[in-house]
Write a protein that holds these residues in place. Structure first.
Motif, PDB file in Angstrom:
ATOM      1  N   ALA A 114       0.807  -1.226   0.000  1.00  0.00           N
ATOM      2  CA  ALA A 114       0.000   0.000   0.000  1.00  0.00           C
ATOM      3  C   ALA A 114       0.839   1.275   0.000  1.00  0.00           C
ATOM      4  O   ALA A 114       0.291   2.351  -0.259  1.00  0.00           O
ATOM      5  CB  ALA A 114      -0.931   0.007   1.220  1.00  0.00           C
ATOM      6  N   THR A 115       2.125   1.195   0.266  1.00  0.00           N
ATOM      7  CA  THR A 115       2.967   2.390   0.291  1.00  0.00           C
ATOM      8  C   THR A 115       3.207   2.888  -1.124  1.00  0.00           C
ATOM      9  O   THR A 115       3.617   2.115  -1.992  1.00  0.00           O
ATOM     10  CB  THR A 115       4.319   2.084   0.968  1.00  0.00           C
ATOM     11  OG1 THR A 115       4.093   1.592   2.288  1.00  0.00           O
ATOM     12  CG2 THR A 115       5.179   3.341   1.047  1.00  0.00           C
ATOM     13  N   PRO A 116       2.942   4.173  -1.418  1.00  0.00           N
ATOM     14  CA  PRO A 116       3.157   4.697  -2.781  1.00  0.00           C
ATOM     15  C   PRO A 116       4.620   4.598  -3.203  1.00  0.00           C
ATOM     16  O   PRO A 116       5.529   4.659  -2.374  1.00  0.00           O
ATOM     17  CB  PRO A 116       2.709   6.164  -2.668  1.00  0.00           C
ATOM     18  CG  PRO A 116       1.823   6.206  -1.460  1.00  0.00           C
ATOM     19  CD  PRO A 116       2.357   5.183  -0.512  1.00  0.00           C
ATOM     20  N   LYS A 117       4.832   4.465  -4.507  1.00  0.00           N
ATOM     21  CA  LYS A 117       6.186   4.295  -5.022  1.00  0.00           C
ATOM     22  C   LYS A 117       7.027   5.551  -4.856  1.00  0.00           C
ATOM     23  O   LYS A 117       8.257   5.461  -4.725  1.00  0.00           O
ATOM     24  CB  LYS A 117       6.130   3.903  -6.504  1.00  0.00           C
ATOM     25  CG  LYS A 117       5.529   2.524  -6.749  1.00  0.00           C
ATOM     26  CD  LYS A 117       5.537   2.180  -8.228  1.00  0.00           C
ATOM     27  CE  LYS A 117       4.959   0.797  -8.467  1.00  0.00           C
ATOM     28  NZ  LYS A 117       4.960   0.437  -9.907  1.00  0.00           N
ATOM     29  N   HIS A 118       6.379   6.733  -4.882  1.00  0.00           N
ATOM     30  CA  HIS A 118       7.172   7.944  -4.787  1.00  0.00           C
ATOM     31  C   HIS A 118       7.709   8.184  -3.376  1.00  0.00           C
ATOM     32  O   HIS A 118       8.618   8.988  -3.200  1.00  0.00           O
ATOM     33  CB  HIS A 118       6.348   9.159  -5.237  1.00  0.00           C
ATOM     34  CG  HIS A 118       5.168   9.440  -4.366  1.00  0.00           C
ATOM     35  ND1 HIS A 118       3.932   8.852  -4.578  1.00  0.00           N
ATOM     36  CD2 HIS A 118       5.017  10.219  -3.274  1.00  0.00           C
ATOM     37  CE1 HIS A 118       3.087   9.281  -3.663  1.00  0.00           C
ATOM     38  NE2 HIS A 118       3.708  10.106  -2.850  1.00  0.00           N
ATOM     39  N   CYS A 119       7.152   7.480  -2.366  1.00  0.00           N
ATOM     40  CA  CYS A 119       7.693   7.565  -0.995  1.00  0.00           C
ATOM     41  C   CYS A 119       8.784   6.512  -0.864  1.00  0.00           C
ATOM     42  O   CYS A 119       8.555   5.427  -0.315  1.00  0.00           O
ATOM     43  CB  CYS A 119       6.581   7.371   0.033  1.00  0.00           C
ATOM     44  SG  CYS A 119       5.252   8.591  -0.053  1.00  0.00           S
ATOM     45  N   ARG A 120       9.949   6.819  -1.393  1.00  0.00           N
ATOM     46  CA  ARG A 120      10.992   5.799  -1.501  1.00  0.00           C
ATOM     47  C   ARG A 120      11.503   5.326  -0.148  1.00  0.00           C
ATOM     48  O   ARG A 120      11.734   4.131   0.051  1.00  0.00           O
ATOM     49  CB  ARG A 120      12.153   6.360  -2.338  1.00  0.00           C
ATOM     50  CG  ARG A 120      11.757   6.680  -3.778  1.00  0.00           C
ATOM     51  CD  ARG A 120      12.953   7.156  -4.585  1.00  0.00           C
ATOM     52  NE  ARG A 120      12.572   7.413  -5.970  1.00  0.00           N
ATOM     53  CZ  ARG A 120      13.417   7.858  -6.899  1.00  0.00           C
ATOM     54  NH1 ARG A 120      14.688   8.093  -6.573  1.00  0.00           N
ATOM     55  NH2 ARG A 120      12.995   8.065  -8.135  1.00  0.00           N
TER      56      ARG A 120
END
Length: 235
Positions: A68-74
């Motif tokens: 569920a963690t967005p890809k842009h939040c590396r």
């Protein structure tokens, strides 16, 4: 961003049921094996369920957070990936130890007791870390203020059209009559506002209700001298 399922509702329900049944079937051997392992090292039968609950819940939730963690939040994505890997390894290690003890390949020893006893503490630490790692700081873009001189120079030659007068709102005599009937039922008609007529004139907008209210008041004021005269004649 709105996520919409591309599957029919019936297939979506079947998919959810299949996932639930599949997870239950896959976790059952793990739960039973780890419960037996906890009992084998001396845990109480009731407290032994805490071992599989803690380890399997951590592994499942770590995978869910990673997905569920967005890809842009590396940074958060990387932390979630490490948590997921650690949860899988922990679950696999406990299941392997449980099967090895049940098969007789490993005897109950001090190192095994200490290792299993450390699992709840490890799960508490990683779950708390997971609970605090799902946030990100979003910085609002800075708004640069233009100098007052520049603003005056920019607006000096700009033509500002005069404000247009509001158009007259037309209200039907039927709606005015309804407003007048409502005013006749209240103790003080002067305190009635357009909002009070919302139940009486639900199809009209705020401006139309105010216009109907004003015209109803005007008609009532115009009729009052006539009524007073008739009352004096009758008296």
């Amino acid at each position: 961003m709105n996520v919409v399922s591309i599957l029919p509702a019936r297939v979506e329900r079947e998919k959810g049921l299949a996932v639930a049944v599949g997870l239950l079937a896959a976790l059952s051997p793990n739960v039973i094996g780890q419960w037996n392992l906890a009992v084998a090292i001396g845990w109480d039968h009731k407290l032994a369920a805490a071992l599989p609950i803690a380890s399997e819940l951590y592994a499942a939730m770590a995978a869910r957070v990673w997905a569920a963690t967005p890809k842009h939040c590396r940074a958060q994505k990387k932390t979630a990936a490490w948590n997921m890997a650690a949860g899988i390894v922990l679950s696999f290690a406990l299941n392997g130890l449980a099967e090895a003890v049940a098969f007789g390949a490993i005897q109950i020893a001090l190192w095994l007791v200490l290792l299993v006893a450390a699992v709840p503490t490890i799960c508490v630490a990683v779950l708390l870390h997971m609970a605090m790692s799902g946030t990100a700081v979003v910085e609002a873009p800075a708004i640069e203020e233009a100098p007052a001189v520049a603003i005056e120079a920019a607006t000096e030659d700009v033509y500002t059209p005069p404000a247009k007068p509001r158009g007259t709102v037309r209200v039907s005599p039927t709606n005015i009559a309804k407003a007048r009937e409502y005013l006749a039922t209240v103790p003080d008609p002067s305190k009635v506002t357009g909002t009070d007529l919302e139940a009486v004139l639900p199809r009209l907008g705020e401006r139309s209700r105010r216009e109907a209210l004003d015209k109803a008041r005007a008609e009532m004021m115009a009729r009052r001298p006539v009524q007073d005269t008739l009352e004096l004649i009758e008296a």
